[in-house]
Design an enzyme around this catalytic site. Structure first.
Site, PDB file in Angstrom:
ATOM      1  CG  PHE A 127      44.549   2.312 -32.157  1.00  0.00           C
ATOM      2  CD1 PHE A 127      44.137   1.665 -33.303  1.00  0.00           C
ATOM      3  CD2 PHE A 127      44.162   3.628 -31.962  1.00  0.00           C
ATOM      4  CE1 PHE A 127      43.353   2.332 -34.237  1.00  0.00           C
ATOM      5  CE2 PHE A 127      43.382   4.297 -32.895  1.00  0.00           C
ATOM      6  CZ  PHE A 127      42.971   3.640 -34.033  1.00  0.00           C
ATOM      7  CG  ASP A 196      41.892   0.947 -25.663  1.00  0.00           C
ATOM      8  OD1 ASP A 196      40.898   0.303 -26.058  1.00  0.00           O
ATOM      9  OD2 ASP A 196      42.312   1.962 -26.232  1.00  0.00           O
ATOM     10  CE1 TYR A 221      35.541   2.795 -33.816  1.00  0.00           C
ATOM     11  CE2 TYR A 221      34.657   4.551 -32.440  1.00  0.00           C
ATOM     12  CZ  TYR A 221      35.742   3.918 -33.025  1.00  0.00           C
ATOM     13  OH  TYR A 221      37.003   4.391 -32.813  1.00  0.00           O
ATOM     14  CE  LYS A 222      37.962   0.087 -33.166  1.00  0.00           C
ATOM     15  NZ  LYS A 222      39.133   0.439 -32.371  1.00  0.00           N
ATOM     16  NE  ARG A 370      42.351  -4.566 -38.592  1.00  0.00           N
ATOM     17  CZ  ARG A 370      41.807  -3.692 -37.752  1.00  0.00           C
ATOM     18  NH1 ARG A 370      42.273  -3.552 -36.535  1.00  0.00           N
ATOM     19  NH2 ARG A 370      40.792  -2.938 -38.129  1.00  0.00           N
TER      20      ARG A 370
HETATM   21  C1  LIG Z   1      39.615   1.773 -32.350  1.00  0.00           C
HETATM   22  C2  LIG Z   1      40.562   2.136 -31.249  1.00  0.00           C
HETATM   23  C3  LIG Z   1      40.605   3.427 -30.740  1.00  0.00           C
HETATM   24  C4  LIG Z   1      39.764   4.508 -31.344  1.00  0.00           C
HETATM   25  O1  LIG Z   1      39.818   5.704 -30.677  1.00  0.00           O
HETATM   26  P1  LIG Z   1      38.807   6.860 -31.096  1.00  0.00           P
HETATM   27  O2  LIG Z   1      39.034   7.912 -30.116  1.00  0.00           O
HETATM   28  O3  LIG Z   1      37.433   6.263 -31.064  1.00  0.00           O
HETATM   29  O4  LIG Z   1      39.113   7.257 -32.494  1.00  0.00           O
HETATM   30  C5  LIG Z   1      41.452   3.682 -29.662  1.00  0.00           C
HETATM   31  N1  LIG Z   1      42.229   2.708 -29.143  1.00  0.00           N
HETATM   32  C6  LIG Z   1      42.216   1.456 -29.638  1.00  0.00           C
HETATM   33  C7  LIG Z   1      43.073   0.406 -29.036  1.00  0.00           C
HETATM   34  C8  LIG Z   1      41.394   1.144 -30.713  1.00  0.00           C
HETATM   35  O5  LIG Z   1      41.390  -0.089 -31.214  1.00  0.00           O
END
Ligand SMILES: *Cc1c(COP(=O)(O)O)cnc(C)c1O
Length: 400
Positions: A127, A196, A221-222, A370
């Site tokens: 990501f 992560d 939040y997921k 997705r």
């Molecule tokens: C959703 C997600 C993020 C989100 O990062 P934010 O700082 O909350 O915007 C980061 N890394 C991964 C792998 C994600 O899936």
């Protein structure tokens, strides 16, 4: 009635988590398959937030830092997340965004391993935010950043490796990486690993303590349903905490925050990962949201998640025309997270039409559909319906 409709009904009838759906605010007309991006609203959250705003803030005001437990919320909520990721108490603190916690974790990992190691490895398929932050962390610590795929990590490790930043589940393909073996490989090379967990926590067992993970971050939040922008969390393994040297040593992580001293002295334990004043409204919404996990086993969630994604793939096979979509998500259970990614021509248009028809997934550039499967509130009939509507949208007659 099609074979899949009958199977869905049987699977729903046997689903031991089916009753948990009532803990969420959801409409029957919508199949929500985007909980891997923004989890649904738990039904107890609005009332709790109302109390936090009207009584705790409106009436108690400053007293709430103490009397409503605001000051200790980051550690307290960390303890609620801990069992979901296989962590014993005292190792998780909640606050800031995942991006910010990636920064803290990567810089702290590099500082812990010492100066003779000059390379940071990062998942090349990550990501994007993780990659951007890792690049800046490398620049600031005078290390070189080397992007490699998770499969290439074992061969890329060596004497030069300081730290490795990996995703447990790939956000785009839904591929689950082998956390135990990659962690062991990083340790064998004398480096530290940062995982992560954004797409795994709340969807499958993580086993942070069991597998000796050094540092981990994740959003809430997921799959943890904490609400838009709810604070992330940082795990620091207990025996590393004394050496955790935060690059963001704010006053909330001071040994004596109200001593107001000019010199910084870190607190001990997980709260060394705190920075500044916590975002209490989001944090306490998250705390209430975590109540939906009461009495829910992560193993049961994982079993249902695999059954849901298996069934979705089966239904897509039955309903979507041959060759119309390509599955990017691994078929092997050991390599699958809790989402299914399908490559498809005009994926953006297809998703728009799906959403119009009440099947909510998302589109990831350039050609990926997705679908996230959140076992706490998605059922097998939802899965059957989503695949059927997808089949209709993909078939010529449904397209303009
Ligand atoms: C959703 C997600 C993020 C989100 O990062 P934010 O700082 O909350 O915007 C980061 N890394 C991964 C792998 C994600 O899936």
């Amino acid at each position: 009635m099609s074979e899949q409709v009958a199977r869905a009904a049987a699977l729903d009838a046997a689903d031991e988590l089916a009753g948990i759906r009532k803990r969420f605010v959801l409409e029957d007309e919508v199949v929500y398959l985007d909980g891997n991006s923004l989890g649904a609203l738990p039904a107890n959250v609005p009332g709790h937030v109302e109390d936090v705003v009207r009584r705790q803030w409106g009436e108690l005001r400053i007293r709430s830092w103490d009397e409503s437990g605001w000051w200790t919320a980051p550690e307290r909520i960390g303890e609620r997340i801990a069992p979901l990721v296989g962590a014993a108490p005292g190792q998780i603190v909640v606050g800031d965004s995942t991006s910010v916690n990636v920064f803290k974790a990567v810089v702290a990992a590099v500082r812990m391993v010492g100066d003779d190691r000059d390379e940071i490895l990062v998942d090349a398929t990550t990501f994007p935010t993780d990659g951007y932050i890792a690049e800046s962390a490398a620049r600031m610590t005078g290390r070189t950043l080397r992007p490699v795929t998770p499969a290439e990590v074992p061969a890329a490790l060596g004497d030069r490796t300081a730290a490795v930043l990996l995703n447990h589940v790939d956000y785009r393909s839904g591929r689950l990486h082998d956390l135990p073996s990659l962690t062991a490989a990083v340790h064998a090379a004398g480096a530290l690993v940062v995982w992560d967990l954004c797409h795994s926590a709340g969807a499958l067992p993580v086993g942070l303590d069991e597998h000796g993970v050094d540092l981990a971050v994740g959003c809430t939040y997921k799959y943890l349903n904490g609400g838009p922008g709810s604070p992330a969390y940082l795990y620091v393994r207990r025996d590393l905490q004394d050496r955790f040297d935060s690059p963001l040593p704010g006053w909330n992580s001071h040994a004596e925050p109200f001593g107001m001293r000019p010199a910084y002295a870190p607190a001990s334990g997980a709260l060394r990962g705190r920075v500044g004043t916590p975002d209490i409204l989001s944090m306490l919404a998250l705390e209430a949201a975590l109540e939906v996990w009461d009495g829910v086993s992560v193993d049961a969630v994982r079993a249902k998640s695999l059954a849901l994604t298996d069934f979705f793939l089966e239904c897509v096979g039955a309903y979507a025309g041959e060759g119309r979509v390509e599955t990017l998500t691994p078929v092997a259970h050991a390599e699958r997270g809790s989402q299914v990614a399908l490559r498809c021509e005009d994926a953006g248009d297809v998703m728009k039409r799906l959403i119009e028809r009440g099947v909510v997934g998302d589109f990831r550039h350039p050609d990926v559909l997705r679908f996230g499967f959140t076992p706490l509130y998605v059922g097998f009939s939802d899965v059957e319906r989503a695949a059927r509507v997808l089949g209709e949208v993909l078939s010529g007659e449904a397209l303009r």
